[in-house]
Design a protein around this motif. Structure first.
Motif, mmCIF file in Angstrom:
data_model
loop_
_atom_site.group_PDB
_atom_site.id
_atom_site.type_symbol
_atom_site.label_atom_id
_atom_site.label_comp_id
_atom_site.label_asym_id
_atom_site.label_seq_id
_atom_site.Cartn_x
_atom_site.Cartn_y
_atom_site.Cartn_z
ATOM 1 N N PHE A 1 5.685 16.237 -2.716
ATOM 2 C CA PHE A 1 6.004 15.605 -3.823
ATOM 3 C C PHE A 1 8.249 14.492 -3.131
ATOM 4 O O PHE A 1 6.959 13.906 -3.801
ATOM 5 N N GLU A 2 7.980 15.476 -2.729
ATOM 6 C CA GLU A 2 8.963 15.225 -2.209
ATOM 7 C C GLU A 2 9.142 13.741 -1.451
ATOM 8 O O GLU A 2 10.194 13.350 -1.747
ATOM 9 N N HIS A 3 8.517 14.000 -0.384
ATOM 10 C CA HIS A 3 8.478 12.561 0.249
ATOM 11 C C HIS A 3 7.080 11.546 -0.599
ATOM 12 O O HIS A 3 7.015 9.976 0.159
ATOM 13 N N LEU A 4 6.307 11.583 -1.064
ATOM 14 C CA LEU A 4 5.225 10.509 -1.781
ATOM 15 C C LEU A 4 5.300 11.140 -2.993
ATOM 16 O O LEU A 4 5.723 10.056 -4.353
ATOM 17 N N PHE A 5 5.305 11.521 -3.777
ATOM 18 C CA PHE A 5 4.051 11.886 -4.746
ATOM 19 C C PHE A 5 5.337 11.495 -6.430
ATOM 20 O O PHE A 5 4.801 10.812 -7.084
ATOM 21 N N ASN A 6 5.932 12.270 -5.613
ATOM 22 C CA ASN A 6 7.611 11.885 -7.742
ATOM 23 C C ASN A 6 8.101 10.029 -7.427
ATOM 24 O O ASN A 6 8.362 9.734 -8.441
ATOM 25 N N TYR A 7 7.340 9.785 -6.202
ATOM 26 C CA TYR A 7 7.731 7.907 -6.289
ATOM 27 C C TYR A 7 6.679 6.863 -6.583
ATOM 28 O O TYR A 7 7.159 5.392 -6.700
ATOM 29 N N SER B 1 -11.851 0.749 -6.572
ATOM 30 C CA SER B 1 -11.009 0.934 -7.874
ATOM 31 C C SER B 1 -10.990 1.927 -7.720
ATOM 32 O O SER B 1 -9.798 2.479 -8.803
ATOM 33 N N LYS B 2 -11.984 2.797 -6.974
ATOM 34 C CA LYS B 2 -11.367 4.240 -6.920
ATOM 35 C C LYS B 2 -11.324 4.540 -5.387
ATOM 36 O O LYS B 2 -11.771 4.352 -4.716
ATOM 37 N N VAL B 3 -10.070 5.291 -5.168
ATOM 38 C CA VAL B 3 -9.896 5.853 -3.437
ATOM 39 C C VAL B 3 -9.756 7.237 -3.625
ATOM 40 O O VAL B 3 -9.050 8.353 -4.342
ATOM 41 N N ASN B 4 -10.547 7.872 -2.913
ATOM 42 C CA ASN B 4 -9.879 9.770 -2.093
ATOM 43 C C ASN B 4 -9.482 9.072 -1.217
ATOM 44 O O ASN B 4 -10.204 9.071 -0.127
ATOM 45 N N LEU B 5 -8.088 9.422 -1.022
ATOM 46 C CA LEU B 5 -7.362 9.417 0.174
ATOM 47 C C LEU B 5 -6.961 11.016 0.801
ATOM 48 O O LEU B 5 -6.551 11.839 -0.081
ATOM 49 N N GLY B 6 -6.992 11.084 2.040
ATOM 50 C CA GLY B 6 -7.051 12.508 2.876
ATOM 51 C C GLY B 6 -5.780 12.335 3.239
ATOM 52 O O GLY B 6 -4.646 11.632 3.697
ATOM 53 N N LEU B 7 -5.073 13.335 2.609
ATOM 54 C CA LEU B 7 -3.040 13.315 3.364
ATOM 55 C C LEU B 7 -2.651 14.349 3.817
ATOM 56 O O LEU B 7 -3.375 15.499 4.277
ATOM 57 N N ALA B 8 -2.213 14.267 4.902
ATOM 58 C CA ALA B 8 -1.422 14.773 6.339
ATOM 59 C C ALA B 8 0.225 15.355 5.239
ATOM 60 O O ALA B 8 1.130 13.711 5.216
ATOM 61 N N THR B 9 0.430 16.554 6.409
ATOM 62 C CA THR B 9 1.639 16.183 5.996
ATOM 63 C C THR B 9 2.499 16.434 7.478
ATOM 64 O O THR B 9 1.684 15.973 8.875
ATOM 65 N N GLY B 10 3.396 16.273 8.117
ATOM 66 C CA GLY B 10 4.243 16.465 10.064
ATOM 67 C C GLY B 10 5.344 15.182 9.697
ATOM 68 O O GLY B 10 5.137 14.674 8.977
ATOM 69 N N ARG C 1 6.825 8.367 8.230
ATOM 70 C CA ARG C 1 7.731 6.575 7.668
ATOM 71 C C ARG C 1 6.982 6.032 6.903
ATOM 72 O O ARG C 1 6.964 5.193 6.416
ATOM 73 N N THR C 2 5.087 6.321 6.954
ATOM 74 C CA THR C 2 4.445 5.809 6.463
ATOM 75 C C THR C 2 4.305 5.389 4.592
ATOM 76 O O THR C 2 4.502 4.519 3.871
ATOM 77 N N TYR C 3 4.911 6.916 4.050
ATOM 78 C CA TYR C 3 4.900 7.906 3.402
ATOM 79 C C TYR C 3 5.962 6.763 2.425
ATOM 80 O O TYR C 3 5.999 6.211 1.924
ATOM 81 N N GLU C 4 7.128 6.709 3.587
ATOM 82 C CA GLU C 4 8.542 5.641 3.121
ATOM 83 C C GLU C 4 7.901 4.673 2.797
ATOM 84 O O GLU C 4 8.073 3.520 1.541
ATOM 85 N N LEU C 5 7.089 3.737 3.247
ATOM 86 C CA LEU C 5 6.634 2.338 3.590
ATOM 87 C C LEU C 5 6.047 2.288 2.233
ATOM 88 O O LEU C 5 6.098 1.094 1.337
#
Ligand code: GLP
Length: 246
Positions: A85-91, A28-37, A42-46
């Protein structure tokens, strides 16, 4: 620590996206740690594709990015804030208030690091931390030599890391010299870790992290001390680990 290997970056990205989606959908609630690079791109695109097709909701997902360059504003084209934001959050439909990224521009950057660590702790800690790996074995921006007990802190980037990341900047001179990063101790607090490694340039780092005892010369080797780590690699990144079948 276990390793799952794939023939290509595409296949490993499909696995990683499914792994993340499974968490997002199961709790019901998830804390995700995210990385750049480049590796998680491609994972974010998927994840974005899935959002468009299946409307998987991120309303109850809270994110915590590993790191940010110091000395550049959030809206700088090369900031990790802009990247996310450009690769994940905006979408996807994540509320902006759920997004946490350390600030690289602050009157008191050390205080900023302490605040960031306490926010993660107060909000319950990271459930699943996504990591990339540097060519020198760095995780987040924890360069070789970083003590394993450091929490979020300020680092001076090595020349090799600045060079590797200069591909995103106008020139090497534009690459910041310092960064704010979750420390090794912060990363180890995550309940689960998914490390992505792709390409031959990561083969030595992957070899070093799997062989021998954890040591500060290869920061990623500390993950051997964590009970729940999955390394997701393509065959080039895993190439020095023969005879593992890929
Ligand atoms: C940067 C980031 C790391 C990332 C590394 C590898 O240094 N701070 O978190 O893991 O780059 O990036 P790439 O995936 O582009 O090789």
């Amino acid at each position: 620590m276990r390793i799952v290997t794939f023939k290509s970056h595409e296949e490993m990205s499909v696995f990683a996206a499914k792994y993340i989606l499974n968490k997002v959908k199961s709790y019901s609630k998830v804390n995700l740690g995210l990385a750049t690079g480049g590796t998680p791109l491609r994972t974010y695109e998927l994840l974005i594709d899935d959002f468009r097709r299946n409307f998987t909701s991120y309303q109850n997902v809270y994110t915590y990015n590993l790191d940010e360059y110091c000395g550049i504003a959030q809206n700088h084209p090369n900031s990790y804030h802009t990247f996310m934001f450009e690769h994940l959050f905006n979408y996807i439909n994540i509320p902006k208030k759920n997004v946490h990224i350390p600030k690289g521009l602050s009157d008191d950057i050390h205080q900023e690091a302490r605040i960031y660590e306490s926010i993660i702790d107060e909000l319950g800690g990271v459930d699943l931390q996504l990591l990339g790996i540097g060519e020198n074995g760095h995780i987040g921006f924890n360069e070789p030599g970083t003590p394993f007990d450091r929490e979020t802190h300020i680092v001076k980037l090595t020349e090799s890391t600045r060079k590797a990341n200069s591909r995103y900047f106008e020139s090497m001179d534009h690459v910041p010299e310092k960064a704010i990063t979750m420390g090794i101790a912060s990363i180890l607090k995550s309940k689960e870790i998914l490390l992505l490694a792709s390409g031959e340039s990561k083969a030595e780092a992957i070899y070093q992290m799997f062989t021998g005892e954890p040591n500060i010369d290869c920061p990623a080797s500390v993950l051997k001390n964590h009970p729940n780590v999955v390394v997701v690699a393509d065959k080039q990144a895993a190439s020095k680990l023969a005879p593992i079948k890929v």
